[in-house]
Design an enzyme around this catalytic site. Structure first.
Site, PDB file in Angstrom:
ATOM      1  N   SER A 147       1.008  -1.126   0.065  1.00  0.00           N
ATOM      2  CA  SER A 147       0.161   0.068  -0.035  1.00  0.00           C
ATOM      3  C   SER A 147       0.896   1.126  -0.026  1.00  0.00           C
ATOM      4  O   SER A 147       1.685   1.470  -0.846  1.00  0.00           O
ATOM      5  CB  SER A 147      -0.811   0.074   1.405  1.00  0.00           C
ATOM      6  OG  SER A 147      -1.969   0.803   1.072  1.00  0.00           O
ATOM      7  N   GLU A 242      -9.792  -3.363  -6.364  1.00  0.00           N
ATOM      8  CA  GLU A 242      -9.626  -2.404  -5.298  1.00  0.00           C
ATOM      9  C   GLU A 242      -9.320  -1.063  -5.733  1.00  0.00           C
ATOM     10  O   GLU A 242      -9.233  -0.808  -6.900  1.00  0.00           O
ATOM     11  CB  GLU A 242      -8.261  -3.006  -4.481  1.00  0.00           C
ATOM     12  CG  GLU A 242      -7.129  -2.877  -5.170  1.00  0.00           C
ATOM     13  CD  GLU A 242      -5.644  -3.055  -4.215  1.00  0.00           C
ATOM     14  OE1 GLU A 242      -5.650  -2.513  -3.378  1.00  0.00           O
ATOM     15  OE2 GLU A 242      -5.232  -4.477  -4.489  1.00  0.00           O
ATOM     16  N   HIS A 272      -8.391  -4.525  -0.825  1.00  0.00           N
ATOM     17  CA  HIS A 272      -7.135  -3.842  -0.495  1.00  0.00           C
ATOM     18  C   HIS A 272      -6.463  -4.653   0.614  1.00  0.00           C
ATOM     19  O   HIS A 272      -7.316  -5.009   1.681  1.00  0.00           O
ATOM     20  CB  HIS A 272      -7.472  -2.653  -0.254  1.00  0.00           C
ATOM     21  CG  HIS A 272      -5.933  -1.685  -0.258  1.00  0.00           C
ATOM     22  ND1 HIS A 272      -4.843  -1.786  -1.342  1.00  0.00           N
ATOM     23  CD2 HIS A 272      -5.495  -1.039   0.799  1.00  0.00           C
ATOM     24  CE1 HIS A 272      -3.967  -1.033  -0.797  1.00  0.00           C
ATOM     25  NE2 HIS A 272      -4.195  -0.671   0.384  1.00  0.00           N
TER      26      HIS A 272
END
Length: 313
Positions: A147, A242, A272
């Site tokens: 991320s 996502e 995610h």
């Protein structure tokens, strides 16, 4: 089709994040909750931890039994540049290190809004240069992150290139955040599909906290806007459902056009951060095994290059 375990995870996330979307807790509360939840993590067997301090920054070695001493994984955790710590990602780093058979160095880089850009990038650079001072060769280092940590790993490569510094052997981005400009309609649509997770956590506000005085389009903040030539081999994993998916695809297309050796692996219908749930979700274990296969290929290529250079000499 996603596994039954993933569908159950999605339902649990819906139940857990619904109150967050409604009451909008303070960032301090969310940080505390993340730390509390991390207490339930289990480390893989035969993976050992050692605390280390790098010029005042907390870090830790995650060492699987039998991992070669000369090669290392530098891991940058996710959390939107405002959340996360060594604690929240220890289990993920542990299983990734074990599967890759690499000693991993995880760092607790500074977070926004208290420490906006370039604090996190400076800390990533500090850790990389510290590894070099410890005697690790650049070609024996892989940088990875999930991320925001994945976006930070890419920004680290860009910063090293601009400084004329030696590049690591490769980098891995697990659902990397490559563009902090997130349109509202896209956020609302995908957050709904992802069980309100990202909307509840106000990811669109976190980008502004991190960028601070800089535009969100700055290439070291949003790597999708950078010139991408001269980067080492990349592995990027993303889910097609996502919120970060479209931006990652744009980054991948741009990187390939710039001649970057890039392996893009697209998973279907996953939330995610599915990698964090590797103990329960088979797609997470599959993804991490593919990271391990990528790292083995990197080292195989390095060994072949070294043999060829020795033969030529």
């Amino acid at each position: 089709m996603p596994s039954t375990q993933h569908l159950l995870l999605k339902q649990l996330l819906t139940a857990a994040t619904g109150p967050l979307a409604k009451y909008r807790p303070r960032l301090a509360t969310m940080r505390f909750a993340a730390e509390v939840l991390s207490l339930g993590q289990l480390m893989p067997w035969n993976v050992f931890l050692t605390d280390v301090t790098i010029e005042g920054m907390a870090a830790e070695w995650v060492r699987p039994a039998g991992a070669p001493a000369e090669r290392v994984l530098l891991y940058l955790h996710g959390g939107g540049y405002v959340l996360g710590s060594l604690n929240t990602h220890r289990s993920l780093v542990g299983t990734l290190a074990q599967r890759c058979q690499l000693n991993a160095l995880a760092i607790n880089y500074r977070k926004a809004p208290e420490y906006p850009f370039p604090a996190a990038l400076d800390d990533a650079l500090l850790a990389y240069h510290w590894l070099l001072k410890q005697g690790y060769l650049p070609q024996n280092i892989i940088v990875a992150g999930d991320s925001a940590g994945g976006g930070l790993a890419l920004a680290l490569l860009l910063a090293l290139r601009e400084e004329g510094q030696p590049m690591p052997a490769a980098a891995v981005g697990l659902s990397p955040w490559t563009d902090l400009v997130l349109p509202g309609p896209l956020l609302r649509r995908v957050a709904y599909e992802e069980s309100q997770v990202l909307e509840a956590l106000e990811i669109s506000n976190w980008g502004a906290m991190y960028a601070d005085h800089l535009p969100l389009t700055h290439p070291l903040v949003s790597p999708v806007n950078a010139e991408l030539h001269g980067l080492p081999p990349l592995l990027i994993q993303i889910s097609d459902s996502e919120v970060l998916g479209d931006d990652v695809m744009r980054f991948a297309t741009k990187a390939q056009a710039a001649g970057v050796p890039l392996t893009l692996q697209v998973f279907q219908g996953l939330v995610h951060w599915w990698h964090l749930f590797w103990r329960f979700v088979p797609e997470a274990r599959q993804a991490l095994n593919q990271v391990a296969a990528f790292s083995r290929q990197v080292w195989q290529n390095q060994d072949t290059l070294s043999r060829n250079q020795s033969a030529a000499a």
